[in-house]
Design a protein around this motif. Structure first.
Motif, PDB file in Angstrom:
ATOM      1  N   VAL A 273       0.852  -1.182   0.000  1.00  0.00           N
ATOM      2  CA  VAL A 273       0.000   0.000   0.000  1.00  0.00           C
ATOM      3  C   VAL A 273       0.890   1.234   0.000  1.00  0.00           C
ATOM      4  CG1 VAL A 273      -1.807   1.274   1.192  1.00  0.00           C
ATOM      5  CG2 VAL A 273      -1.774  -1.225   1.308  1.00  0.00           C
ATOM      6  N   LYS A 274       0.631   2.130  -0.917  1.00  0.00           N
ATOM      7  CA  LYS A 274       1.369   3.388  -0.965  1.00  0.00           C
ATOM      8  C   LYS A 274       0.391   4.513  -0.627  1.00  0.00           C
ATOM      9  CE  LYS A 274       5.113   5.598  -3.469  1.00  0.00           C
ATOM     10  NZ  LYS A 274       6.005   5.544  -4.636  1.00  0.00           N
ATOM     11  N   LYS A 275       0.783   5.360   0.313  1.00  0.00           N
ATOM     12  CA  LYS A 275      -0.079   6.431   0.770  1.00  0.00           C
ATOM     13  C   LYS A 275       0.525   7.770   0.360  1.00  0.00           C
ATOM     14  CE  LYS A 275      -2.661   7.795   4.925  1.00  0.00           C
ATOM     15  NZ  LYS A 275      -2.856   7.533   6.376  1.00  0.00           N
ATOM     16  N   TYR A 276      -0.256   8.566  -0.344  1.00  0.00           N
ATOM     17  CA  TYR A 276       0.199   9.866  -0.841  1.00  0.00           C
ATOM     18  C   TYR A 276      -0.447  10.973  -0.006  1.00  0.00           C
ATOM     19  CZ  TYR A 276       1.368   7.016  -4.931  1.00  0.00           C
ATOM     20  OH  TYR A 276       1.859   6.055  -5.772  1.00  0.00           O
ATOM     21  N   PHE A 277       0.345  11.934   0.446  1.00  0.00           N
ATOM     22  CA  PHE A 277      -0.144  12.989   1.338  1.00  0.00           C
ATOM     23  C   PHE A 277      -0.153  14.345   0.641  1.00  0.00           C
ATOM     24  CE2 PHE A 277       1.458   9.742   4.208  1.00  0.00           C
ATOM     25  CZ  PHE A 277       0.491   9.695   5.194  1.00  0.00           C
ATOM     26  N   ALA A 278      -1.148  15.141   1.011  1.00  0.00           N
ATOM     27  CA  ALA A 278      -1.223  16.534   0.556  1.00  0.00           C
ATOM     28  C   ALA A 278      -1.516  17.416   1.753  1.00  0.00           C
ATOM     29  CB  ALA A 278      -2.311  16.708  -0.490  1.00  0.00           C
ATOM     30  N   SER A 279      -0.905  18.591   1.779  1.00  0.00           N
ATOM     31  CA  SER A 279      -1.184  19.571   2.831  1.00  0.00           C
ATOM     32  C   SER A 279      -1.023  20.962   2.227  1.00  0.00           C
ATOM     33  CB  SER A 279      -0.235  19.377   4.027  1.00  0.00           C
ATOM     34  OG  SER A 279       1.114  19.461   3.607  1.00  0.00           O
ATOM     35  N   ASP A 280      -1.083  21.985   3.056  1.00  0.00           N
ATOM     36  CA  ASP A 280      -0.967  23.369   2.577  1.00  0.00           C
ATOM     37  C   ASP A 280      -1.996  23.682   1.499  1.00  0.00           C
ATOM     38  OD1 ASP A 280       1.243  23.829   4.260  1.00  0.00           O
ATOM     39  OD2 ASP A 280       2.602  22.963   2.774  1.00  0.00           O
ATOM     40  N   ALA A 281      -3.192  23.128   1.682  1.00  0.00           N
ATOM     41  CA  ALA A 281      -4.276  23.400   0.732  1.00  0.00           C
ATOM     42  C   ALA A 281      -5.564  23.598   1.521  1.00  0.00           C
ATOM     43  CB  ALA A 281      -4.409  22.254  -0.258  1.00  0.00           C
ATOM     44  N   ASP A 282      -5.473  24.399   2.587  1.00  0.00           N
ATOM     45  CA  ASP A 282      -6.585  24.510   3.518  1.00  0.00           C
ATOM     46  C   ASP A 282      -7.878  24.984   2.865  1.00  0.00           C
ATOM     47  OD1 ASP A 282      -4.911  23.629   5.455  1.00  0.00           O
ATOM     48  OD2 ASP A 282      -4.882  25.465   6.647  1.00  0.00           O
ATOM     49  N   SER A 283      -7.798  25.971   1.998  1.00  0.00           N
ATOM     50  CA  SER A 283      -9.027  26.509   1.402  1.00  0.00           C
ATOM     51  C   SER A 283      -9.713  25.468   0.513  1.00  0.00           C
ATOM     52  CB  SER A 283      -8.725  27.775   0.606  1.00  0.00           C
ATOM     53  OG  SER A 283      -7.806  27.506  -0.444  1.00  0.00           O
ATOM     54  N   VAL A 284      -8.904  24.719  -0.250  1.00  0.00           N
ATOM     55  CA  VAL A 284      -9.469  23.691  -1.135  1.00  0.00           C
ATOM     56  C   VAL A 284     -10.079  22.569  -0.315  1.00  0.00           C
ATOM     57  CG1 VAL A 284      -8.934  21.982  -2.911  1.00  0.00           C
ATOM     58  CG2 VAL A 284      -7.858  24.237  -2.980  1.00  0.00           C
ATOM     59  N   LEU A 285      -9.351  22.100   0.706  1.00  0.00           N
ATOM     60  CA  LEU A 285      -9.837  20.992   1.512  1.00  0.00           C
ATOM     61  C   LEU A 285     -11.030  21.397   2.364  1.00  0.00           C
ATOM     62  CD1 LEU A 285      -6.445  19.361   2.541  1.00  0.00           C
ATOM     63  CD2 LEU A 285      -8.147  18.461   0.951  1.00  0.00           C
ATOM     64  N   SER A 286     -11.033  22.650   2.835  1.00  0.00           N
ATOM     65  CA  SER A 286     -12.191  23.140   3.575  1.00  0.00           C
ATOM     66  C   SER A 286     -13.451  23.075   2.713  1.00  0.00           C
ATOM     67  CB  SER A 286     -11.949  24.572   4.045  1.00  0.00           C
ATOM     68  OG  SER A 286     -13.105  25.102   4.654  1.00  0.00           O
ATOM     69  N   ALA A 287     -13.326  23.514   1.469  1.00  0.00           N
ATOM     70  CA  ALA A 287     -14.467  23.461   0.551  1.00  0.00           C
ATOM     71  C   ALA A 287     -14.873  22.019   0.271  1.00  0.00           C
ATOM     72  CB  ALA A 287     -14.121  24.185  -0.744  1.00  0.00           C
ATOM     73  N   MET A 288     -13.896  21.118   0.190  1.00  0.00           N
ATOM     74  CA  MET A 288     -14.188  19.723  -0.128  1.00  0.00           C
ATOM     75  C   MET A 288     -14.934  19.024   1.013  1.00  0.00           C
ATOM     76  SD  MET A 288     -11.565  16.965  -1.866  1.00  0.00           S
ATOM     77  CE  MET A 288     -10.877  18.231  -2.931  1.00  0.00           C
ATOM     78  N   THR A 289     -14.633  19.414   2.262  1.00  0.00           N
ATOM     79  CA  THR A 289     -15.357  18.806   3.382  1.00  0.00           C
ATOM     80  C   THR A 289     -16.832  19.173   3.362  1.00  0.00           C
ATOM     81  OG1 THR A 289     -14.886  20.647   4.906  1.00  0.00           O
ATOM     82  CG2 THR A 289     -13.297  18.811   4.847  1.00  0.00           C
ATOM     83  N   GLU A 290     -17.162  20.290   2.714  1.00  0.00           N
ATOM     84  CA  GLU A 290     -18.561  20.720   2.656  1.00  0.00           C
ATOM     85  C   GLU A 290     -19.354  20.018   1.560  1.00  0.00           C
ATOM     86  OE1 GLU A 290     -19.987  22.677   4.872  1.00  0.00           O
ATOM     87  OE2 GLU A 290     -18.059  22.713   5.918  1.00  0.00           O
ATOM     88  N   ILE A 291     -18.664  19.234   0.729  1.00  0.00           N
ATOM     89  CA  ILE A 291     -19.360  18.476  -0.327  1.00  0.00           C
ATOM     90  C   ILE A 291     -19.928  17.217   0.307  1.00  0.00           C
ATOM     91  CG2 ILE A 291     -19.126  17.283  -2.537  1.00  0.00           C
ATOM     92  CD1 ILE A 291     -16.755  19.103  -3.152  1.00  0.00           C
ATOM     93  N   LYS A 292     -21.214  17.196   0.529  1.00  0.00           N
ATOM     94  CA  LYS A 292     -21.863  16.045   1.151  1.00  0.00           C
ATOM     95  C   LYS A 292     -23.230  15.827   0.520  1.00  0.00           C
ATOM     96  CE  LYS A 292     -23.355  19.030   4.959  1.00  0.00           C
ATOM     97  NZ  LYS A 292     -23.299  19.252   6.433  1.00  0.00           N
ATOM     98  N   GLY A 293     -23.820  14.689   0.818  1.00  0.00           N
ATOM     99  CA  GLY A 293     -25.109  14.379   0.225  1.00  0.00           C
ATOM    100  C   GLY A 293     -24.995  13.255  -0.790  1.00  0.00           C
ATOM    101  N   GLN A 294     -25.978  13.166  -1.657  1.00  0.00           N
ATOM    102  CA  GLN A 294     -26.088  12.044  -2.571  1.00  0.00           C
ATOM    103  C   GLN A 294     -25.548  12.362  -3.960  1.00  0.00           C
ATOM    104  OE1 GLN A 294     -29.813   9.654  -1.982  1.00  0.00           O
ATOM    105  NE2 GLN A 294     -30.567  11.542  -1.050  1.00  0.00           N
ATOM    106  N   ASN A 295     -24.883  11.359  -4.542  1.00  0.00           N
ATOM    107  CA  ASN A 295     -24.407  11.443  -5.919  1.00  0.00           C
ATOM    108  C   ASN A 295     -23.470  12.645  -6.121  1.00  0.00           C
ATOM    109  OD1 ASN A 295     -24.280  10.281  -8.446  1.00  0.00           O
ATOM    110  ND2 ASN A 295     -25.977  11.482  -9.261  1.00  0.00           N
TER     111      ASN A 295
END
Length: 248
Positions: free
Chosen positions: A38-60
């Motif tokens: 298993v290879k795990k790839y990390f990303a950081s220093d992208a707070d604004s993008v990841l903050s917006a991505m956490t708000e993507i919820k719901g169906q489809n």
């Protein structure tokens, strides 16, 4: 009239097809002979993008990790599934069903779980240098709910746990919820996933802390998520990180 029927048929299909695509994950069958890299790839220093991505919820919905910049230098980890019965009588952890062993560089990590017909619970995460004593341990008392079976959109559980690590103890109130389903896009492809939000809130060093883990899982990767976003809110400041895994 024929044209109208075609339009109505198309409208009905477009309305019902997202619901028919929902994912339901049953209790996994563990293959204790299985070993993989298993290879795990990390990303950081992208707070604004990841903050917006956490708000993507719901169906489809769609979560697109290709907009992130990942560190690809990590080495692969040999990952094995071990029967937790081996710990009975030789460890303080007596009710373990499953151990996931990860070997990478000069360190080994062991994740301990209880797996029943209805629940997957995380008991502890132990790390040590090879041929050495434990250098880091994280123990949950009582165990933390990591999955509920059948796992499907809308499932929610609330519980409390004390997180023990090093010389610290932290009491957290947890909420487990499957808050979305849809398509995960990473640099290695696309997968249909459920998204679990596992959040814990409490006090750490006299300040309020909230840790939200967003776990993207499939039927084949419900114990080891295919991708994750972590949000830590401490002292009123939010920080984010993300990762995805390649199994081979």
């Amino acid at each position: 009239m024929l044209k109208l029927k075609v339009l109505l048929t198309g409208l009905i299909i477009s309305l019902i097809s997202p619901l028919s695509a929902q994912i339901i994950i049953q209790k996994p069958q563990i293959d204790y002979t299985k070993s993989m890299m298993v290879k795990k790839y990390f990303a950081s220093d992208a707070d604004s993008v990841l903050s917006a991505m956490t708000e993507i919820k719901g169906q489809n919905r769609v979560w697109d990790f290709t907009v992130l910049e990942f560190d690809t230098s990590a080495l692969p980890r040999k990952t094995e599934f071990l029967d937790g019965a081996a710990l009975k009588g030789v460890s303080e952890f007596k009710d373990i069903s499953l151990i996931i062993s990860e070997t990478f560089e000069d360190t080994m990590k062991f994740s301990l779980y209880i797996l029943s017909d209805t629940l997957l619970q995380t008991v502890a995460e132990l790390s040590n240098k090879k041929d050495s004593v434990t250098i880091m341990d994280l123990v949950y008392s009582p165990p933390v709910t990591s999955a509920v079976f059948p796992l499907e959109y809308g499932v929610t559980r609330n519980f409390n746990s004390v997180v023990n690590f090093s010389d610290f103890k932290m009491s957290l109130e947890f909420e487990f919820t499957v808050d979305g389903w849809g398509e995960l896009v990473t640099p290695i492809g696309k997968e249909k996933v459920l998204r679990i939000k596992l959040g814990g809130s409490g006090e750490f060093v006299n300040q309020q802390i909230t840790v939200n883990n967003y776990l993207f899982v499939t039927g084949q990767s419900v114990i080891i998520p295919v991708a994750e976003i972590q949000e830590i809110v401490y002292g009123g400041v939010s920080t984010y990180s993300a990762s995805y895994r390649k199994f081979y």
